[in-house]
Design a protein around this motif. Sequence first.
Motif: not given
Length: 580
Positions: A15-20, A64-67, A537-545
């Motif tokens: 829930a905390a992640v999706l709150l983002l 999708d990024a964590v699937q 956004v930069q942190l999320v994109n970097f974390t996804k990569k």
Amino acid sequence: MKRMISRTLLVFSGAAVLLLSACSKTPEQGKHIPKTAALVLGINSAQIQEKLVTEGLTVDKLFDAVQTKDTSNSLGKALKDAENSGIDLKGDVFIAMVPGEAGSKGYFTATAKLKDAAKFEAFVKEKSKKEVKAGTDFKYVEEDNAIVGFDKETLIGVFAFDPSDLDGQSAYADMDAFGDTTAPAPAAPKAVNNVETLNKLFHLKKDESIAAVESFKDIQKEKGDVFFWMSSEQIYAFNPGTPSGMAALMSGNIKKLTEGAFTTAAAHFENGKIKVNSTSYAGKEMSEIMKKYPMEKVNMEMIENYPSENILGFAVMNFDLRMVGEILKLVGMDGLVNMGLAEAQLTLDDVLKAFKGEIAIIGSDFAVVSQPSPWDSTVTTEKPDVKFVFNMKVGDKAAFEKVMSSKMIAPMFSKQGDQYVPQQPMGDVAVSINDKRILAASDEALLTAYEAGKSKAKLEDVAVKAAKGSVLGIYLDIEKIVNNIPEKEMKELPDSIANDLKGLLKNFTVSSEPFNGKNQKSVLELNFKNESQNTLVQLVNFTKKMWAYYESKKAEDEAAWAQPSDSTAVIDSAVAVPAP
């Protein structure tokens, strides 16, 4: 039930992640958090959602990024469970840590909103395999040290813990502190009454909740994307038991020091920077000390005299060291310190008068250098190298001379004119001490140039802004550090990740204002190289990569371990052990 609790915690994490990526209604501002809380963390999901969606980062894309094809992916399952749990992922989440009352255990509490109570009830039944029981006007599931309760709109989880056993060992295993070997072992904390605690949280009156605390209301007005609140008084309340002797004296006086003391921080994700506005609220006793010995603005010359165009960072401050003495007296430690100094014929006041809290440390020219190993000259090792200067101003000259001529210090230095010269070499560090200042540097040439003050430092505007007019200034050039790490040290990372890492962060600064009689404000900034895009956004994109790299690396490792053994290997059947 441990299975239920772990899954419930995963739901809260999901829930905390999706709150983002969720919008929210107006926060209830601590309605279900007691004012005895020690720590509170909150997320303003509406603002975060707006910043992410602007860049096209939706729930589906984050999911999708964590699937992965791996159906055992616990994070993916948690996120999917959260989507179907009945929790309102468009509501804010508050997480708090509360110390125990009257010798009981402490507990964590997490509060979220529900959009479908019936759906959540079905979800809890399925995951926990437990009966959902009825409270006064809410329902709950519990076992051992945890309980999850809910009504039509609100979900509250309570997770008890023993503050004296956070690391698996009793905080009172060593009872001979301060020479007190006769102190009785404290009684074990009482268990939290889960249902009673949950009922209390659901029905807190306004003056019982944290919503009535001024510092909490102040941080709510900040409207940060994420906020943090801490009570020093309640943090100290996590120290259970009844100490005796010197420990008891300190305990009572520390309570005076922490009473009414709070720290708050609000983080804002902006284009090109993360900005954190922090406020420290002093209690009555500490306020009087800070008023008696006010902090002064830093001396910029201590930084500007550094002879380099390649400054890596600095920390500079200016405060009256006698403030430390007042604090030690308040907590009852000044007597012990004076006893320790008595043999050298010094007092605490002598030492605190001798030096000023006008201090600076500056670093430059960071590099990773190769040098022969001390054990094998044919082998080279990599070692970080940095030039530096430490500068501390002398306070009262008479007190300083008394300290330098004392039995404790005099054997270490010989006085030559106005200089105190070390009797023994101090390795590679160069030192210069007189009755005006104490200097130490990474080498003699740098110390001489700094003291001459003829060459001036080249400072970025952001570095000057951090220090000028502040009582505390900190600057760190992250870009220079990362760019000077040799390529071979990052060879494990693919070029795309290494380049993104080098291109992410620029610098970090801290700037603190003088105490205004009520509180002291500070600003922390983490600046990114890309100034046109929101930092979240930069942190999320970097974390996804990074996540994608981690998953691919894990798959490669698993495939490698699954390969058959070398076909050339020979097995001696004569000594092979038959299977039972």
